[in-house]
Write a protein that holds these residues in place. Structure first.
Motif, PDB file in Angstrom:
ATOM      1  N   ILE A  79       0.789  -1.354   0.163  1.00 50.25           N
ATOM      2  CA  ILE A  79      -0.059   0.019  -0.016  1.00 50.25           C
ATOM      3  C   ILE A  79       0.974   1.364  -0.117  1.00 50.25           C
ATOM      4  CG2 ILE A  79      -1.780  -1.138   1.071  1.00 50.25           C
ATOM      5  CD1 ILE A  79      -0.896   0.384   3.626  1.00 50.25           C
ATOM      6  N   GLY A  80       1.959   1.009  -0.437  1.00 52.74           N
ATOM      7  CA  GLY A  80       2.895   2.290  -0.497  1.00 52.74           C
ATOM      8  C   GLY A  80       3.676   3.018   0.913  1.00 52.74           C
ATOM      9  N   ARG A  81       3.416   2.047   1.847  1.00 50.92           N
ATOM     10  CA  ARG A  81       4.197   2.315   3.043  1.00 50.92           C
ATOM     11  C   ARG A  81       5.698   1.416   3.295  1.00 50.92           C
ATOM     12  NH1 ARG A  81       0.258   3.364   7.978  1.00 50.92           N
ATOM     13  NH2 ARG A  81       2.374   4.335   8.892  1.00 50.92           N
ATOM     14  N   SER A  82       6.220   1.612   4.336  1.00 49.98           N
ATOM     15  CA  SER A  82       7.531   0.903   4.750  1.00 49.98           C
ATOM     16  C   SER A  82       7.561   0.792   6.075  1.00 49.98           C
ATOM     17  CB  SER A  82       8.653   1.719   4.183  1.00 49.98           C
ATOM     18  OG  SER A  82       8.739   3.148   4.783  1.00 49.98           O
ATOM     19  N   GLN A  83       8.281  -0.368   6.421  1.00 48.24           N
ATOM     20  CA  GLN A  83       8.477  -0.808   7.813  1.00 48.24           C
ATOM     21  C   GLN A  83       9.269   0.372   8.535  1.00 48.24           C
ATOM     22  OE1 GLN A  83       7.175  -3.363   9.434  1.00 48.24           O
ATOM     23  NE2 GLN A  83       6.454  -4.103   7.257  1.00 48.24           N
ATOM     24  N   GLU A  84       8.990   0.760   9.700  1.00 48.21           N
ATOM     25  CA  GLU A  84       9.641   1.972  10.635  1.00 48.21           C
ATOM     26  C   GLU A  84      10.126   1.526  11.928  1.00 48.21           C
ATOM     27  OE1 GLU A  84       8.517   6.342  12.222  1.00 48.21           O
ATOM     28  OE2 GLU A  84       7.187   5.463  11.217  1.00 48.21           O
ATOM     29  N   ILE A  85      11.305   1.638  12.201  1.00 51.94           N
ATOM     30  CA  ILE A  85      11.911   1.301  13.257  1.00 51.94           C
ATOM     31  C   ILE A  85      12.202   2.362  14.413  1.00 51.94           C
ATOM     32  CG2 ILE A  85      14.197   0.024  14.273  1.00 51.94           C
ATOM     33  CD1 ILE A  85      14.256  -1.686  11.891  1.00 51.94           C
ATOM     34  N   CYS A  86      11.746   2.316  15.552  1.00 54.46           N
ATOM     35  CA  CYS A  86      11.810   3.330  16.554  1.00 54.46           C
ATOM     36  C   CYS A  86      12.779   3.138  17.525  1.00 54.46           C
ATOM     37  CB  CYS A  86      10.564   3.621  16.843  1.00 54.46           C
ATOM     38  SG  CYS A  86       9.243   4.142  15.693  1.00 54.46           S
ATOM     39  N   ILE A  87      13.064   3.912  18.549  1.00 50.84           N
ATOM     40  CA  ILE A  87      13.933   3.805  19.867  1.00 50.84           C
ATOM     41  C   ILE A  87      13.013   4.244  21.062  1.00 50.84           C
ATOM     42  CG2 ILE A  87      15.735   4.484  20.769  1.00 50.84           C
ATOM     43  CD1 ILE A  87      16.962   5.664  18.197  1.00 50.84           C
ATOM     44  N   GLY A  88      13.133   3.281  21.842  1.00 48.92           N
ATOM     45  CA  GLY A  88      12.208   3.194  23.040  1.00 48.92           C
ATOM     46  C   GLY A  88      12.668   2.553  24.256  1.00 48.92           C
ATOM     47  N   PHE A  89      12.012   2.269  25.167  1.00 54.72           N
ATOM     48  CA  PHE A  89      12.513   1.767  26.415  1.00 54.72           C
ATOM     49  C   PHE A  89      12.667   0.123  26.227  1.00 54.72           C
ATOM     50  CE2 PHE A  89       7.863   2.671  26.333  1.00 54.72           C
ATOM     51  CZ  PHE A  89       7.206   1.384  26.438  1.00 54.72           C
ATOM     52  N   MET A  90      11.845  -0.582  25.104  1.00 56.45           N
ATOM     53  CA  MET A  90      12.313  -1.765  24.940  1.00 56.45           C
ATOM     54  C   MET A  90      13.100  -2.135  23.787  1.00 56.45           C
ATOM     55  SD  MET A  90       8.424  -3.490  25.416  1.00 56.45           S
ATOM     56  CE  MET A  90       8.839  -5.111  25.884  1.00 56.45           C
ATOM     57  N   SER A  91      14.130  -1.144  23.355  1.00 54.18           N
ATOM     58  CA  SER A  91      14.734  -1.229  22.380  1.00 54.18           C
ATOM     59  C   SER A  91      16.231  -1.862  22.491  1.00 54.18           C
ATOM     60  CB  SER A  91      14.913   0.153  21.497  1.00 54.18           C
ATOM     61  OG  SER A  91      13.671   0.457  21.275  1.00 54.18           O
ATOM     62  N   GLY A  92      16.924  -2.290  21.550  1.00 55.38           N
ATOM     63  CA  GLY A  92      18.152  -2.479  21.431  1.00 55.38           C
ATOM     64  C   GLY A  92      19.143  -1.731  20.568  1.00 55.38           C
ATOM     65  N   ALA A  93      20.364  -2.264  20.497  1.00 57.41           N
ATOM     66  CA  ALA A  93      21.316  -1.351  19.847  1.00 57.41           C
ATOM     67  C   ALA A  93      20.950  -1.283  18.336  1.00 57.41           C
ATOM     68  CB  ALA A  93      22.781  -1.978  19.878  1.00 57.41           C
ATOM     69  N   SER A  94      20.322  -2.540  17.914  1.00 60.40           N
ATOM     70  CA  SER A  94      20.147  -2.644  16.292  1.00 60.40           C
ATOM     71  C   SER A  94      19.199  -1.599  16.033  1.00 60.40           C
ATOM     72  CB  SER A  94      19.282  -3.986  16.194  1.00 60.40           C
ATOM     73  OG  SER A  94      20.073  -5.117  16.267  1.00 60.40           O
ATOM     74  N   ASN A  95      18.107  -0.975  17.064  1.00 59.29           N
ATOM     75  CA  ASN A  95      17.240  -0.136  16.664  1.00 59.29           C
ATOM     76  C   ASN A  95      17.972   1.229  16.468  1.00 59.29           C
ATOM     77  OD1 ASN A  95      15.868  -2.206  18.571  1.00 59.29           O
ATOM     78  ND2 ASN A  95      14.063  -0.925  18.114  1.00 59.29           N
ATOM     79  N   VAL A  96      18.865   1.405  17.470  1.00 61.83           N
ATOM     80  CA  VAL A  96      19.411   2.582  17.218  1.00 61.83           C
ATOM     81  C   VAL A  96      20.613   2.756  16.302  1.00 61.83           C
ATOM     82  CG1 VAL A  96      21.301   4.263  18.457  1.00 61.83           C
ATOM     83  CG2 VAL A  96      19.633   2.924  19.796  1.00 61.83           C
ATOM     84  N   ASN A  97      21.186   1.862  15.788  1.00 64.96           N
ATOM     85  CA  ASN A  97      22.112   1.825  14.739  1.00 64.96           C
ATOM     86  C   ASN A  97      21.319   1.901  13.177  1.00 64.96           C
ATOM     87  OD1 ASN A  97      24.858   1.379  15.687  1.00 64.96           O
ATOM     88  ND2 ASN A  97      24.307  -0.629  16.415  1.00 64.96           N
ATOM     89  N   TYR A  98      20.097   1.331  13.372  1.00 64.93           N
ATOM     90  CA  TYR A  98      19.270   1.564  12.021  1.00 64.93           C
ATOM     91  C   TYR A  98      18.760   2.697  12.176  1.00 64.93           C
ATOM     92  CZ  TYR A  98      15.501   0.857   8.733  1.00 64.93           C
ATOM     93  OH  TYR A  98      14.899   1.062   7.403  1.00 64.93           O
ATOM     94  N   TRP A  99      18.399   3.443  12.946  1.00 68.95           N
ATOM     95  CA  TRP A  99      17.628   4.746  13.144  1.00 68.95           C
ATOM     96  C   TRP A  99      18.657   5.736  12.762  1.00 68.95           C
ATOM     97  CZ3 TRP A  99      18.119   9.630  14.959  1.00 68.95           C
ATOM     98  CH2 TRP A  99      17.061  10.533  15.168  1.00 68.95           C
ATOM     99  N   LEU A 100      20.033   5.518  13.091  1.00 69.02           N
ATOM    100  CA  LEU A 100      20.885   6.698  12.815  1.00 69.02           C
ATOM    101  C   LEU A 100      21.410   6.570  11.327  1.00 69.02           C
ATOM    102  CD1 LEU A 100      23.200   6.338  15.915  1.00 69.02           C
ATOM    103  CD2 LEU A 100      22.088   8.331  15.234  1.00 69.02           C
ATOM    104  N   ALA A 101      21.555   5.328  10.804  1.00 68.18           N
ATOM    105  CA  ALA A 101      21.880   4.918   9.491  1.00 68.18           C
ATOM    106  C   ALA A 101      21.160   5.485   8.310  1.00 68.18           C
ATOM    107  CB  ALA A 101      22.136   3.553   9.226  1.00 68.18           C
TER     108      ALA A 101
END
Length: 419
Positions: free
Chosen positions: A358-380
């Motif tokens: 439907i023209g959207r994409s997966q979105e990864i956020c950073i929160g209290f249940m996140s790990g390093a993968s979330n942060v690295n992806y968000w920054l990249a």
């Protein structure tokens, strides 16, 4: 990585689909059509505004783009503005050579039918007449009607439309709470006077899937008894029990060839079956091959803006959180799929609905249940170089929060760490 010849091979190899076990056959009849009630029943919701004609035209074109077959564009007999809007929409269909068919609704009274005839003549196109009248015993009691009165009014209205050369769908309101002997009389009367469709209405959202099955089997039996083979059956369902979408899908399987729905499910009280979710589910069930749904998001957003409707954040497909995750294990799986260069996999590893459809994409956020993968992806994603210190500081802050970090909150840490 396994080598898949086709997307179908990949899907069958990586996803075991219990939905297909013991599948009885095709859900949709070959002549199935979708009937969009957004601009009629949708506008009967007490919390919406009547959109401008410009917005209605945008919505109509999006229905066309999505392959919706018929649109109910209003009750032209209800007001001067309604008449003018319906006429303008019909002229748009003619001028733009659109494929979508137009229908209008009205009571089974001549004064509601004649404006539809005038619209049809002035626009130079057929308008399908959806003539409705209550049929349940509770409605008869409240209105002091008897069956013969209902039948006579129905016949008179249908005669006027048929004489003008317009196709008629006969709508029995509250069909799902009506007695079989009454429906038999009314259905036969409508067919005898030239109605080409019967619309079974779950006006108050009473039906369960069993009720859908029983009513459709009954209606097909009555039609067969008339000797007519060209009478179609519509299903129109409301969501008071939360079953409108499920009932709509079952209606197709049980024999309806046209099902009604509205954008975002807006409509009387708690609304109708949701058109976008109906299309999505049938697409995922393999029933809409070749139908492009990439404009579903725009369709929903345009409707919401036009009627001043706030889409819930957890609403499927178009809600803000539909494809967002801040959970570490979920994000890690998506990121690993992306690292393989496999968008198909990333769109499905933690999602039963592919965002790209439907023209959207997966979105990864950073929160209290996140790990390093979330942060690295968000920054990249934002082209910010990561390192252990920066990732650690962001995670440290995230673990102290009770919410998903906003972009400004994360960027403030980036500026602080990087000086």
């Amino acid at each position: 990585m396994p080598d898949f010849a086709t997307e179908g091979d990949r899907a069958s190899s990586l996803v075991f689909d219990w939905n297909e076990v013991n599948r009885k056959g095709r859900i949709l009849p070959r002549n199935a059509t979708f009937f969009d009630e957004t601009l009629r029943d949708g506008l009967q919701n007490p919390s919406v505004v009547d959109p401008s004609i410009e917005d209605k035209l945008k919505i109509l074109h999006l229905m066309e783009d999505l392959g919706i077959h018929v649109a109910d564009v209003g009750l032209p007999g209800s007001s001067k503005r309604a008449f003018e809007d319906v006429l303008r929409l019909c002229k748009e269909v003619v001028e733009c050579k659109m494929k979508i068919k137009i229908a209008c609704a009205g009571r089974t009274v001549v004064s509601d039918i004649t404006p539809m005839i005038e619209v049809s003549q002035r626009a130079g196109m057929p308008v399908e007449v959806y003539a409705f009248i209550g049929s349940s015993p509770i409605r008869q009691y409240a209105e002091s009607w008897d069956v013969q009165l209902i039948a006579n009014r129905s016949a008179e209205a249908i005669d006027v439309a048929v004489k003008a050369g317009l196709p008629v769908a006969y709508v029995t309101e509250d069909t799902t709470r009506s007695r079989p002997e009454v429906l038999t009389t009314l259905f036969r009367t409508a067919i005898d006077h030239g109605a080409s469709r019967l619309c079974l209405s779950d006006t108050v959202g009473h039906a369960t899937p069993d009720g859908v099955r029983n009513l459709l089997q009954f209606a097909k039996h009555v039609i067969a008894g008339t000797g007519r083979t060209d009478v179609g059956i519509d299903w129109h369902g409301h969501n008071d029990r939360g079953l409108a979408l499920e009932n709509a899908i079952w209606a197709f399987e049980y024999g309806a060839d046209r099902v009604h729905a509205t954008g975002l499910g807006i409509g009387e009280r708690v609304g109708n079956a949701q058109m976008e979710l109906l299309l999505l589910n049938l697409k995922l069930l393999g029933q809409l091959e070749g139908q492009d749904l990439t404009k579903l998001l725009l369709y929903c957003q345009t409707i919401a803006q036009a009627v001043k409707w706030e889409i819930p954040i957890n609403y499927p497909l178009v809600g803000r959180d539909a494809f967002r995750t801040a959970t570490g294990v979920h994000a890690a799986a998506i990121i690993k799929a992306m690292a393989k260069g496999d968008k198909w996999l990333a769109d499905r590893i933690y999602s039963g609905v592919p965002a790209g459809m439907i023209g959207r994409s997966q979105e990864i956020c950073i929160g209290f249940m996140s790990g390093a993968s979330n942060v690295n992806y968000w920054l990249a994603e934002r082209q910010i170089t990561s390192d252990d210190v920066l990732v650690g500081e962001i995670l440290k802050a995230a673990k102290t929060q009770n919410h998903i970090m906003t972009e400004d909150e994360v960027l403030a840490i980036v500026r602080r760490v990087r000086g």
